[in-house]
Design an enzyme around this catalytic site. Structure first.
Site, PDB file in Angstrom:
ATOM      1  NE  ARG A  40      -4.301  -1.572   1.630  1.00  0.00           N
ATOM      2  CZ  ARG A  40      -5.217  -2.048   2.434  1.00  0.00           C
ATOM      3  NH1 ARG A  40      -5.105  -1.909   3.741  1.00  0.00           N
ATOM      4  NH2 ARG A  40      -6.280  -2.659   1.953  1.00  0.00           N
ATOM      5  N   GLY A 398     -15.002  -2.915   0.234  1.00  0.00           N
ATOM      6  CA  GLY A 398     -16.363  -2.371   0.302  1.00  0.00           C
ATOM      7  C   GLY A 398     -16.561  -1.206  -0.643  1.00  0.00           C
TER       8      GLY A 398
END
Ligand code: AMP
Length: 418
Positions: A40, A398
């Site tokens: 990340r 999500g």
């Protein structure tokens, strides 16, 4: 209108408040927290380098874990600052808070091209409640706002939404980072008018999680291939027996409505024609949540429509793989979300891996655009070491799903238009 991106900015000398996703896995080693996967951080480097090159003064904000409004030392971003300095090859200052006078001083002292990482923004509950006073405090160091944390954009938090609104109100620019730009391009623009045939593969546990996506994609796709436990709710709705398979009995009406819509719109809607089935046996062992661990015994392929009462479907079978692969071999655009079986167990990853292979083949051999819509499908592709052989893998879980449903994400809506 298109969203403003960092490519459109000139941040020379300006303080850039940059929301990043540095929610990296950490492990305690010899009393220190060590980053076990820096992906990340690495992924944000192009955005950082572009802004540094422009002479921006970068103030990075992120969250780590769920400290629930407390200063939880194991969730400090300090190790991330060190790692980022290594990767960028320049000094990265670290502020042990995300608001307050000391932070403002450090931000104001940054030279052009300087980088400052602020402490975990979730040390304050006000972050998640999007408290306007807290957002004002964060915004004190923001001339320009950039969001590169797509995975957090479905939440209207202070650092993902509140600050952007304040900067915009002051007449400042709010832009997407390069990572965010790619997410909006592939999950958004590319699927608006996809090259055809457009084939969608959906799997995973629940119909209820994906029904909005199915409904929306039924308006766009030429074919929808359904695997995973989700398929059994469809089978149940069609009147077949599903044994012990994971189903949502109260969602059969939703499944029938999707089947009817597919027929009406002439969308090819494929359900598995065979399955790997097992006999689930409860053991004495308990899992982390205190539930009995299930031993899956006697895995075998099952080609009949009805699954026996004592058995459970855990993966798609070879005939289904062949059918799905055939459809995928003709696709020009592919969107995949959700595994075809309980892929975490190697014995039941065969279907997911075979679909991954078919997606990769369509991409590499036929030039299809393959878009992996986040979550477990990304994990599955990485597990099969095929992650770099598809067109795009979303970083959001999500957030990706909500975006694919057609929802307006608060963190995206708060950005300026070009
Ligand atoms: P989702 O987050 O909805 O994409 O669901 C992913 C989860 O679905 C994974 O943890 C899989 O193990 C699970 N899953 C996929 N197929 C099955 C199945 N046939 N039975 C039970 N769980 C499944």
């Amino acid at each position: 209108m298109a969203t403003l991106t960092v490519r459109d900015l000139n941040v020379s000398g300006k303080r850039v408040f940059l929301r990043v996703d540095y929610n990296v896995p950490l492990e305690e080693q010899g009393g220190a927290m060590v980053i076990t996967d820096a992906t990340r951080i690495v992924e944000t480097l192009p955005t950082l380098r572009l802004l540094i090159q422009q002479g921006g003064r970068l103030i990075l904000t992120a969250h780590l874990g769920r400290p629930k409004g407390k200063r939880e030392p194991s969730m400090s971003l300090r190790p991330v600052a060190a790692k980022l300095a290594d990767l960028l090859g320049c000094n990265v200052n670290f502020a042990d808070d995300c608001i307050g006078e000391a932070v403002e001083k450090m931000a104001n002292a940054l030279p052009p091209g300087g980088v400052l990482l602020l402490e975990n923004v979730r040390y304050y509950n006000e972050e998640e409640t999007n408290d306007p006073v807290f957002a004002e405090k964060l915004a004190k160091v923001a001339d320009v706002y950039v969001n590169d944390a797509f995975g957090a954009a479905h939440r209207a938090h202070a650092s993902t939404e509140g600050v952007a609104r304040i900067v915009a109100k002051r007449g400042g620019q709010c832009a997407a980072g390069l990572l965010m730009e790619r997410e909006l391009k592939f999950l958004g623009e590319e699927l608006e008018n996809p090259a055809r045939p457009f084939v969608v593969i959906l799997g995973g546990a629940k119909v209820s999680d994906k029904i909005k996506v199915i409904d929306r994609l039924l308006e766009k796709a030429d074919a929808i291939l359904i695997g995973g436990a989700m398929a059994y709710t469809f089978k149940l709705a069609q009147g077949f027996k599903v044994g012990q398979s994971l189903v949502e009995k109260d969602k059969t009406d939703v499944a029938l409505a999707a089947l009817a819509k597919a027929k009406q719109r002439d969308v090819q809607f494929l359900l598995p024609v065979d399955n790997t089935i097992v006999t689930p046996v409860k053991t004495e062992k308990l899992d982390k949540k205190g539930r009995a661990v299930i031993d899956f015994q006697n895995p075998h392929n099952w080609t009949e429509s009805n699954i026996p009462d004592a058995e459970e479907g855990v993966d798609i079978g070879p005939a289904t793989v062949a059918q799905f692969s055939e459809v995928l071999s003709k696709a020009k655009t592919i969107l995949w979300n959700g595994p075809m079986g309980i892929f975490e167990d190697k014995r039941f990853a065969t279907g997911t891996n075979a679909v991954a292979r078919a997606v990769v083949d369509a991409t590499q051999k036929n030039g299809a655009k393959s878009i992996i819509g986040g979550g477990d499908s990304v994990k599955a592709l990485n597990q099969a070491k095929l992650g770099d052989k598809v067109t795009f893998m979303s970083t959001g879980g999500g957030a990706s799903l909500e975006f694919l449903e057609g929802a307006v994400l608060p963190g995206v809506a708060a950005l300026s238009e070009k």
